[in-house]
Scaffold this motif. Structure first.
Motif, PDB file in Angstrom:
ATOM      1  N   GLU A  75      -2.801   4.600  -4.776  1.00  0.00           N
ATOM      2  CA  GLU A  75      -3.429   5.527  -3.833  1.00  0.00           C
ATOM      3  C   GLU A  75      -4.786   6.027  -4.317  1.00  0.00           C
ATOM      4  N   GLU A  76      -4.973   6.143  -5.651  1.00  0.00           N
ATOM      5  CA  GLU A  76      -6.219   6.704  -6.171  1.00  0.00           C
ATOM      6  C   GLU A  76      -7.380   5.712  -6.175  1.00  0.00           C
ATOM      7  N   CYS A  77      -7.163   4.464  -5.704  1.00  0.00           N
ATOM      8  CA  CYS A  77      -8.251   3.490  -5.616  1.00  0.00           C
ATOM      9  C   CYS A  77      -9.290   3.954  -4.605  1.00  0.00           C
ATOM     10  N   SER A  78     -10.528   3.624  -4.879  1.00  0.00           N
ATOM     11  CA  SER A  78     -11.593   3.951  -3.935  1.00  0.00           C
ATOM     12  C   SER A  78     -11.456   3.083  -2.682  1.00  0.00           C
ATOM     13  N   LYS A  79     -12.055   3.522  -1.584  1.00  0.00           N
ATOM     14  CA  LYS A  79     -11.997   2.770  -0.327  1.00  0.00           C
ATOM     15  C   LYS A  79     -12.585   1.363  -0.484  1.00  0.00           C
ATOM     16  N   PRO A  80     -13.756   1.199  -1.144  1.00  0.00           N
ATOM     17  CA  PRO A  80     -14.283  -0.172  -1.291  1.00  0.00           C
ATOM     18  C   PRO A  80     -13.337  -1.099  -2.060  1.00  0.00           C
TER      19      PRO A  80
END
Length: 111
Positions: free
Chosen positions: A99-104
């Motif tokens: 979940e903590e991954c960036s949108k890109p």
């Protein structure tokens, strides 16, 4: 001593340089260059979670060393990790995207 012979031949900015060997009746001491910034494990203990760009730079360095040791790239060209197959190979087993991954990064991994 195969390990020492291998270390003598390795030359890469991400590998600690072999400086020499010291022997006595009981021990063989391998002397390496001083690694100022410590190990990756110690960096993680000191600073906690790392940002994606820093992790990507560490992955590139690790894969460059794997290429040096094996004689071929682990998964294709590793010069641009975000546009190559390296990241998709790492997550191709349908692992959940954190979940903590960036949108890109999420967009890239979901391609």
């Amino acid at each position: 001593m195969k390990e020492v012979d291998l270390m003598k031949r390795l030359s890469h900015p991400s590998i600690v340089k072999y400086e020499g060997i010291a022997r006595d009746d009981q021990y063989i001491n391998i002397v390496l260059e001083y690694a100022e910034n410590s190990s990756l494990g110690q960096i993680l203990k000191a600073f906690g979670k790392l940002n994606e760009n820093l992790v990507a730079s560490y992955i590139v360095k690790i894969l460059e060393v794997v290429e040096l040791l094996t004689g071929h790239p682990p998964f294709g060209d590793i010069t641009n990790i975000m546009t190559d197959t390296v990241m998709s190979r790492i997550v191709e087993d349908e692992m959940p995207i954190p979940e903590e991954c960036s949108k890109p990064l999420k967009d890239f991994l979901q391609q």
